[in-house]
Design an enzyme around this catalytic site. Structure first.
Site, PDB file in Angstrom:
ATOM      1  N   LYS A  57       0.827  -1.218   0.000  1.00  0.00           N
ATOM      2  CA  LYS A  57       0.000   0.000   0.000  1.00  0.00           C
ATOM      3  C   LYS A  57       0.860   1.266   0.000  1.00  0.00           C
ATOM      4  CE  LYS A  57      -1.983  -1.201   3.894  1.00  0.00           C
ATOM      5  NZ  LYS A  57      -1.301  -2.483   4.140  1.00  0.00           N
TER       6      LYS A  57
ATOM      7  N   ARG B 158      -9.812   0.340   8.594  1.00  0.00           N
ATOM      8  CA  ARG B 158      -9.353  -1.027   8.848  1.00  0.00           C
ATOM      9  C   ARG B 158     -10.408  -1.844   9.570  1.00  0.00           C
ATOM     10  NH1 ARG B 158      -3.614   0.112   8.750  1.00  0.00           N
ATOM     11  NH2 ARG B 158      -2.523  -1.836   8.963  1.00  0.00           N
TER      12      ARG B 158
ATOM     13  N   ARG C 231      11.971  -5.676   4.215  1.00  0.00           N
ATOM     14  CA  ARG C 231      11.631  -4.248   4.207  1.00  0.00           C
ATOM     15  C   ARG C 231      12.602  -3.441   5.069  1.00  0.00           C
ATOM     16  NH1 ARG C 231       5.695  -2.085   5.345  1.00  0.00           N
ATOM     17  NH2 ARG C 231       5.867  -3.355   7.237  1.00  0.00           N
TER      18      ARG C 231
ATOM     19  N   ARG D 169      11.343  -2.207  10.737  1.00  0.00           N
ATOM     20  CA  ARG D 169      10.234  -1.812  11.596  1.00  0.00           C
ATOM     21  C   ARG D 169      10.044  -2.823  12.722  1.00  0.00           C
ATOM     22  NH1 ARG D 169       5.027  -0.054   8.142  1.00  0.00           N
ATOM     23  NH2 ARG D 169       3.989  -1.436   9.617  1.00  0.00           N
TER      24      ARG D 169
ATOM     25  N   ARG E 183      -0.466  -9.691  12.821  1.00  0.00           N
ATOM     26  CA  ARG E 183      -1.043  -8.621  11.988  1.00  0.00           C
ATOM     27  C   ARG E 183      -1.877  -9.214  10.850  1.00  0.00           C
ATOM     28  NH1 ARG E 183       4.149  -5.579  10.402  1.00  0.00           N
ATOM     29  NH2 ARG E 183       2.786  -4.237   9.163  1.00  0.00           N
TER      30      ARG E 183
HETATM   31  P1  AP5 Z   1       4.851  -1.628   1.797  1.00  0.00           P
HETATM   32  O1  AP5 Z   1       4.524  -0.733   0.662  1.00  0.00           O
HETATM   33  O2  AP5 Z   1       5.625  -1.096   2.935  1.00  0.00           O
HETATM   34  O3  AP5 Z   1       3.517  -2.389   2.299  1.00  0.00           O
HETATM   35  P2  AP5 Z   1       2.294  -1.861   3.130  1.00  0.00           P
HETATM   36  O4  AP5 Z   1       1.062  -2.484   2.544  1.00  0.00           O
HETATM   37  O5  AP5 Z   1       2.324  -0.375   3.261  1.00  0.00           O
HETATM   38  O6  AP5 Z   1       2.613  -2.584   4.504  1.00  0.00           O
HETATM   39  P3  AP5 Z   1       2.495  -2.053   5.991  1.00  0.00           P
HETATM   40  O7  AP5 Z   1       3.232  -3.039   6.863  1.00  0.00           O
HETATM   41  O8  AP5 Z   1       2.874  -0.621   6.091  1.00  0.00           O
HETATM   42  O9  AP5 Z   1       0.977  -2.232   6.234  1.00  0.00           O
HETATM   43  P4  AP5 Z   1       0.264  -2.279   7.550  1.00  0.00           P
HETATM   44  O10 AP5 Z   1      -1.111  -2.067   7.072  1.00  0.00           O
HETATM   45  O11 AP5 Z   1       0.459  -3.496   8.361  1.00  0.00           O
HETATM   46  O12 AP5 Z   1       0.989  -1.161   8.426  1.00  0.00           O
HETATM   47  P5  AP5 Z   1       0.601   0.303   8.808  1.00  0.00           P
HETATM   48  O13 AP5 Z   1       1.830   1.100   8.893  1.00  0.00           O
HETATM   49  O14 AP5 Z   1      -0.512   0.799   7.991  1.00  0.00           O
HETATM   50  O15 AP5 Z   1       5.607  -2.900   1.166  1.00  0.00           O
HETATM   51  C1  AP5 Z   1       6.136  -3.933   1.999  1.00  0.00           C
HETATM   52  C2  AP5 Z   1       7.511  -4.362   1.459  1.00  0.00           C
HETATM   53  O16 AP5 Z   1       7.340  -5.006   0.199  1.00  0.00           O
HETATM   54  C3  AP5 Z   1       8.484  -3.193   1.221  1.00  0.00           C
HETATM   55  O17 AP5 Z   1       9.780  -3.619   1.540  1.00  0.00           O
HETATM   56  C4  AP5 Z   1       8.340  -2.908  -0.310  1.00  0.00           C
HETATM   57  O18 AP5 Z   1       9.536  -2.368  -0.835  1.00  0.00           O
HETATM   58  C5  AP5 Z   1       8.029  -4.288  -0.854  1.00  0.00           C
HETATM   59  N1  AP5 Z   1       7.096  -4.267  -1.993  1.00  0.00           N
HETATM   60  C6  AP5 Z   1       5.994  -3.464  -2.143  1.00  0.00           C
HETATM   61  N2  AP5 Z   1       5.347  -3.757  -3.306  1.00  0.00           N
HETATM   62  C7  AP5 Z   1       6.050  -4.776  -3.877  1.00  0.00           C
HETATM   63  C8  AP5 Z   1       5.887  -5.534  -5.088  1.00  0.00           C
HETATM   64  N3  AP5 Z   1       4.860  -5.293  -5.929  1.00  0.00           N
HETATM   65  N4  AP5 Z   1       6.799  -6.514  -5.354  1.00  0.00           N
HETATM   66  C9  AP5 Z   1       7.827  -6.765  -4.497  1.00  0.00           C
HETATM   67  N5  AP5 Z   1       8.035  -6.078  -3.356  1.00  0.00           N
HETATM   68  C10 AP5 Z   1       7.164  -5.111  -3.042  1.00  0.00           C
HETATM   69  O19 AP5 Z   1       0.040   0.086  10.287  1.00  0.00           O
HETATM   70  C11 AP5 Z   1       0.904  -0.324  11.331  1.00  0.00           C
HETATM   71  C12 AP5 Z   1       0.110  -0.454  12.629  1.00  0.00           C
HETATM   72  O20 AP5 Z   1      -0.485   0.810  12.962  1.00  0.00           O
HETATM   73  C13 AP5 Z   1      -1.065  -1.433  12.602  1.00  0.00           C
HETATM   74  O21 AP5 Z   1      -0.645  -2.753  12.853  1.00  0.00           O
HETATM   75  C14 AP5 Z   1      -1.943  -0.856  13.717  1.00  0.00           C
HETATM   76  O22 AP5 Z   1      -1.452  -1.209  14.979  1.00  0.00           O
HETATM   77  C15 AP5 Z   1      -1.763   0.644  13.547  1.00  0.00           C
HETATM   78  N6  AP5 Z   1      -2.770   1.241  12.648  1.00  0.00           N
HETATM   79  C16 AP5 Z   1      -2.532   1.885  11.458  1.00  0.00           C
HETATM   80  N7  AP5 Z   1      -3.679   2.282  10.897  1.00  0.00           N
HETATM   81  C17 AP5 Z   1      -4.672   1.886  11.737  1.00  0.00           C
HETATM   82  C18 AP5 Z   1      -6.091   1.980  11.697  1.00  0.00           C
HETATM   83  N8  AP5 Z   1      -6.728   2.567  10.669  1.00  0.00           N
HETATM   84  N9  AP5 Z   1      -6.789   1.460  12.730  1.00  0.00           N
HETATM   85  C19 AP5 Z   1      -6.184   0.869  13.773  1.00  0.00           C
HETATM   86  N10 AP5 Z   1      -4.848   0.731  13.868  1.00  0.00           N
HETATM   87  C20 AP5 Z   1      -4.093   1.234  12.860  1.00  0.00           C
HETATM   88 MG    MG Z   2       2.628   0.976   4.864  1.00  0.00          MG
END
Ligand code: AP5
Ligand code: MG
Ligand code: ZN
Length: 209
Positions: free
Chosen positions: A13, A88, A122, A155, A166
Site C-alpha cells: 500500500k 481497517r 523491508r 520496523r 497482523r
Molecule cells: P509496503 O509498501 O511497505 O507495504 P504496506 O502495505 O504499506 O505494509 P504495511 O506493513 O505498512 O501495512 P500495515 O497495514 O500493516 O501497516 P501500517 O503502517 O498501515 O511494502 C512492503 C515491502 O514489500 C516493502 O519492503 C516494499 O519495498 C516491498 N514491496 C511493495 N510492493 C512490492 C511488489 N509489488 N513486489 C515486491 N516487493 C514489493 O500500520 C501499522 C500499525 O499501525 C497497525 O498494525 C496498527 O497497529 C496501527 N494502525 C494503522 N492504521 C490503523 C487503523 N486505521 N486502525 C487501527 N490501527 C491502525
Molecule cells: Mg505501509
C-alpha cells in the site's frame, strides 16, 4: 478522487501510494505513518498507540477516527486524497462515510505466503518515511535512504511473530471491508504479487489514470 488502498500488511500500500501521489497529484494519508511519528515524538497519542502497534493489534477505533478526521480536514486534502491503512474496521468505514465521499477502494491482493518475504526484506526511513526492500527495491547505498541520507531501519512490527498476528487481525477485521465497498459498487481488486512497476500499471489501468 478520494481513494482507499486496501490490503494486508506488506501488500504494498505504502509503495503504491508513493507512486499515486505523483500520478494523481493528491496527498496520501497513512495512519500507520502518523502513529509512528507520534511514537517517535513521544506524544500522548504515541504512548497510547505504541503497545498496540508493537503487538500487531489495531489501535482503538475512536483514536484513529479522530486522527484521520483532523488530517483530511486540512487544506491539502481539498482536491482528493489517498488513504493508506484506513479504514481497517467496519466502524472506521462507517465513520469515514459520514465525513467524506469515497470514489474507489482499490484492493491489493497478496496471499499470506508472499507477505513473509516482503516483511523480512523491508527497510524504512524513519526521517522521511521512504520504504525500501533489500531485493525488490534496494537503496543505492545499503541501509542509507536515497532521499534524505538517514539510516534505514527494520520496523519493530516486522518480526515474524508480530507479522503473523497482523495478518490474522487483517483477515478478521479488515478483509470484511471488501464486501462493504463491494456492496457500494466501489471495490476494485488488482494482483499485488507481481513486481512494483507491474503493480503500478495494474493500478493505473484499474483507476483509469
Ligand atoms: P509496503 O509498501 O511497505 O507495504 P504496506 O502495505 O504499506 O505494509 P504495511 O506493513 O505498512 O501495512 P500495515 O497495514 O500493516 O501497516 P501500517 O503502517 O498501515 O511494502 C512492503 C515491502 O514489500 C516493502 O519492503 C516494499 O519495498 C516491498 N514491496 C511493495 N510492493 C512490492 C511488489 N509489488 N513486489 C515486491 N516487493 C514489493 O500500520 C501499522 C500499525 O499501525 C497497525 O498494525 C496498527 O497497529 C496501527 N494502525 C494503522 N492504521 C490503523 C487503523 N486505521 N486502525 C487501527 N490501527 C491502525
Ligand atoms: Mg505501509
Ligand atoms: Zn529518508
Amino acid at each position: 478522487m478520494n481513494l482507499i488502498l486496501l490490503g494486508a500488511p506488506g501488500a504494498g500500500k505504502g509503495t503504491l501510494a508513493a507512486y499515486l501521489i505523483e500520478k494523481m497529484g493528491v496527498p496520501s494519508v497513512s495512519t500507520g505513518n502518523i502513529l509512528r511519528e507520534a511514537i517517535k515524538n513521544n506524544t500522548p497519542l504515541g504512548r497510547e498507540a505504541k503497545q498496540f502497534m508493537d503487538a500487531g493489534q489495531l489501535v482503538p477505533d475512536q483514536v484513529v477516527i479522530g486522527m484521520l478526521k483532523d488530517r483530511i480536514a486540512q487544506d491539502d486534502c481539498k482536491n482528493g486524497f489517498i488513504l493508506d491503512g484506513f479504514p481497517r474496521t467496519i466502524p472506521q468505514a462507517e465513520a469515514l462515510d459520514k465525513i467524506a465521499s469515497i470514489d474507489c477502494a482499490l484492493s491489493l491482493e497478496v496471499p499470506d505466503e508472499v507477505i513473509e518475504g516482503r516483511m523480512t526484506g523491508r527497510r524504512v526511513c524513519l526521517k522521511c518515511g521512504a520504504t525500501y526492500h533489500v531485493k525488490a527495491n534496494p537503496p543505492k547505498t545499503p541501509d542509507v535512504c536515497d532521499h534524505c541520507g538517514d539510516r534505514l531501519h527494520v520496523r519493530k512490527d516486522d518480526h515474524m511473530g508480530v507479522v503473523r498476528h497482523r495478518l490474522a487481525t487483517f483477515h478478521e477485521q479488515t478483509e470484511p471491508l471488501k464486501d462493504y465497498y463491494g456492496a457500494q459498487g466501489k471495490l476494485k481488486s488488482i494482483d499485488g504479487t507481481q513486481g512494483i512497476q507491474q503493480t503500478e500499471q495494474f493500478a493505473t489501468a484499474a483507476l483509469g489514470l
